[in-house]
Design a protein around this motif. Sequence first.
Motif, mmCIF file in Angstrom:
data_model
loop_
_atom_site.group_PDB
_atom_site.id
_atom_site.type_symbol
_atom_site.label_atom_id
_atom_site.label_comp_id
_atom_site.label_asym_id
_atom_site.label_seq_id
_atom_site.Cartn_x
_atom_site.Cartn_y
_atom_site.Cartn_z
ATOM 1 N N LEU A 33 39.798 -3.859 -28.962
ATOM 2 C CA LEU A 33 39.291 -2.591 -29.492
ATOM 3 C C LEU A 33 40.163 -2.104 -30.643
ATOM 4 O O LEU A 33 41.367 -2.351 -30.658
ATOM 5 C CB LEU A 33 39.267 -1.536 -28.384
ATOM 6 N N PRO A 34 39.563 -1.377 -31.572
ATOM 7 C CA PRO A 34 40.358 -0.807 -32.672
ATOM 8 C C PRO A 34 41.165 0.389 -32.188
ATOM 9 O O PRO A 34 40.860 0.978 -31.154
ATOM 10 C CB PRO A 34 39.292 -0.366 -33.684
ATOM 11 N N TYR A 35 42.188 0.734 -32.943
ATOM 12 C CA TYR A 35 43.010 1.900 -32.622
ATOM 13 C C TYR A 35 42.335 3.153 -33.151
ATOM 14 O O TYR A 35 42.686 3.677 -34.200
ATOM 15 C CB TYR A 35 44.416 1.753 -33.220
ATOM 16 N N ARG A 36 41.348 3.611 -32.411
ATOM 17 C CA ARG A 36 40.638 4.851 -32.747
ATOM 18 C C ARG A 36 40.376 5.597 -31.449
ATOM 19 O O ARG A 36 40.214 4.985 -30.394
ATOM 20 C CB ARG A 36 39.318 4.539 -33.451
ATOM 21 N N PRO A 37 40.325 6.921 -31.516
ATOM 22 C CA PRO A 37 40.098 7.702 -30.288
ATOM 23 C C PRO A 37 38.837 7.287 -29.525
ATOM 24 O O PRO A 37 38.832 7.288 -28.296
ATOM 25 C CB PRO A 37 39.988 9.138 -30.802
ATOM 26 N N GLU A 38 37.788 6.886 -30.216
ATOM 27 C CA GLU A 38 36.553 6.501 -29.518
ATOM 28 C C GLU A 38 36.709 5.203 -28.718
ATOM 29 O O GLU A 38 35.861 4.875 -27.879
ATOM 30 C CB GLU A 38 35.370 6.405 -30.490
ATOM 31 N N SER A 39 37.801 4.479 -28.939
ATOM 32 C CA SER A 39 38.038 3.261 -28.169
ATOM 33 C C SER A 39 38.357 3.560 -26.704
ATOM 34 O O SER A 39 38.160 2.705 -25.848
ATOM 35 C CB SER A 39 39.158 2.449 -28.800
ATOM 36 N N VAL A 40 38.843 4.754 -26.419
ATOM 37 C CA VAL A 40 39.106 5.127 -25.027
ATOM 38 C C VAL A 40 37.790 5.137 -24.243
ATOM 39 O O VAL A 40 37.696 4.567 -23.155
ATOM 40 C CB VAL A 40 39.843 6.480 -24.927
ATOM 41 N N ALA A 41 36.755 5.735 -24.809
ATOM 42 C CA ALA A 41 35.440 5.747 -24.155
ATOM 43 C C ALA A 41 34.870 4.330 -24.067
ATOM 44 O O ALA A 41 34.253 3.960 -23.062
ATOM 45 C CB ALA A 41 34.480 6.673 -24.895
ATOM 46 N N ALA A 42 35.075 3.523 -25.104
ATOM 47 C CA ALA A 42 34.597 2.137 -25.086
ATOM 48 C C ALA A 42 35.297 1.344 -23.984
ATOM 49 O O ALA A 42 34.662 0.538 -23.292
ATOM 50 C CB ALA A 42 34.821 1.487 -26.448
ATOM 51 N N ALA A 43 36.586 1.575 -23.791
ATOM 52 C CA ALA A 43 37.335 0.906 -22.725
ATOM 53 C C ALA A 43 36.778 1.301 -21.355
ATOM 54 O O ALA A 43 36.619 0.452 -20.474
ATOM 55 C CB ALA A 43 38.822 1.255 -22.821
ATOM 56 N N SER A 68 41.302 5.003 -19.028
ATOM 57 C CA SER A 68 41.404 6.069 -20.036
ATOM 58 C C SER A 68 42.857 6.418 -20.319
ATOM 59 O O SER A 68 43.262 6.569 -21.474
ATOM 60 C CB SER A 68 40.672 7.327 -19.571
ATOM 61 N N GLU A 69 43.637 6.559 -19.270
ATOM 62 C CA GLU A 69 45.053 6.915 -19.434
ATOM 63 C C GLU A 69 45.830 5.801 -20.120
ATOM 64 O O GLU A 69 46.633 6.062 -21.022
ATOM 65 C CB GLU A 69 45.682 7.268 -18.089
ATOM 66 N N LEU A 70 45.594 4.557 -19.712
ATOM 67 C CA LEU A 70 46.323 3.447 -20.316
ATOM 68 C C LEU A 70 45.937 3.244 -21.776
ATOM 69 O O LEU A 70 46.797 2.982 -22.626
ATOM 70 C CB LEU A 70 46.107 2.160 -19.507
ATOM 71 N N ALA A 71 44.654 3.365 -22.089
ATOM 72 C CA ALA A 71 44.208 3.211 -23.478
ATOM 73 C C ALA A 71 44.714 4.361 -24.344
ATOM 74 O O ALA A 71 45.117 4.158 -25.494
ATOM 75 C CB ALA A 71 42.682 3.122 -23.541
ATOM 76 N N GLY A 121 49.332 11.499 -17.246
ATOM 77 C CA GLY A 121 48.542 10.270 -17.172
ATOM 78 C C GLY A 121 49.104 9.208 -16.259
ATOM 79 O O GLY A 121 48.409 8.709 -15.374
ATOM 80 N N LEU A 122 50.359 8.824 -16.460
ATOM 81 C CA LEU A 122 50.923 7.778 -15.609
ATOM 82 C C LEU A 122 51.098 8.246 -14.170
ATOM 83 O O LEU A 122 50.995 7.433 -13.241
ATOM 84 C CB LEU A 122 52.252 7.286 -16.169
ATOM 85 N N ALA A 123 51.314 9.525 -13.972
ATOM 86 C CA ALA A 123 51.387 10.043 -12.596
ATOM 87 C C ALA A 123 50.028 9.878 -11.906
ATOM 88 O O ALA A 123 49.966 9.532 -10.718
ATOM 89 C CB ALA A 123 51.824 11.504 -12.594
ATOM 90 N N MET A 124 48.949 10.093 -12.652
ATOM 91 C CA MET A 124 47.607 9.888 -12.076
ATOM 92 C C MET A 124 47.381 8.402 -11.777
ATOM 93 O O MET A 124 46.842 8.049 -10.725
ATOM 94 C CB MET A 124 46.528 10.415 -13.009
#
Length: 156
Positions: A33-43, A68-71, A121-124
Amino acid sequence: MTLVSNGGRSNAGLPQGSAASVRARAAPMTTCLPYRPESVAAARRFVVAKLLEWGLDDLADDASVIVSELATNSLRTGCRTRMLVGVRRPTERVVRILVGDGSRSLPVMVQAGPGATSGRGLAMVHRLTHGRWGVTLLPFGKVVHADLAVPAPVPR
């Protein structure tokens, strides 16, 4: 050098050898995936689609939060080479979510205060995986993995 935390396995990198005990339909999947915010939803869509294909609908919500947290963490490294997202079945009882990037900067679990707008995030991830997550350092980056337990089938 490999760093593994919280009971994760050290062979967590994206490349995976043959695993005869895992059903053929549970073949690993990886996407770049590209480094763009929309890649989180794609992941999220990518991982959930694979879980649904494997019949693991009950894990979809937790897996969505984890990937989501990792991306999101991967986006924040500032690295622009690549972001790989993978989902594996190392065993019948485990789903492994992986996010790899070109940064060797390690994720850090922090204690976020009540007014903090980030840092949970990592706590979750830790809570959802019961501590089964970790990091594998690579020569030019890292892979963060998180394992979800697959519930035992209910006898009929």
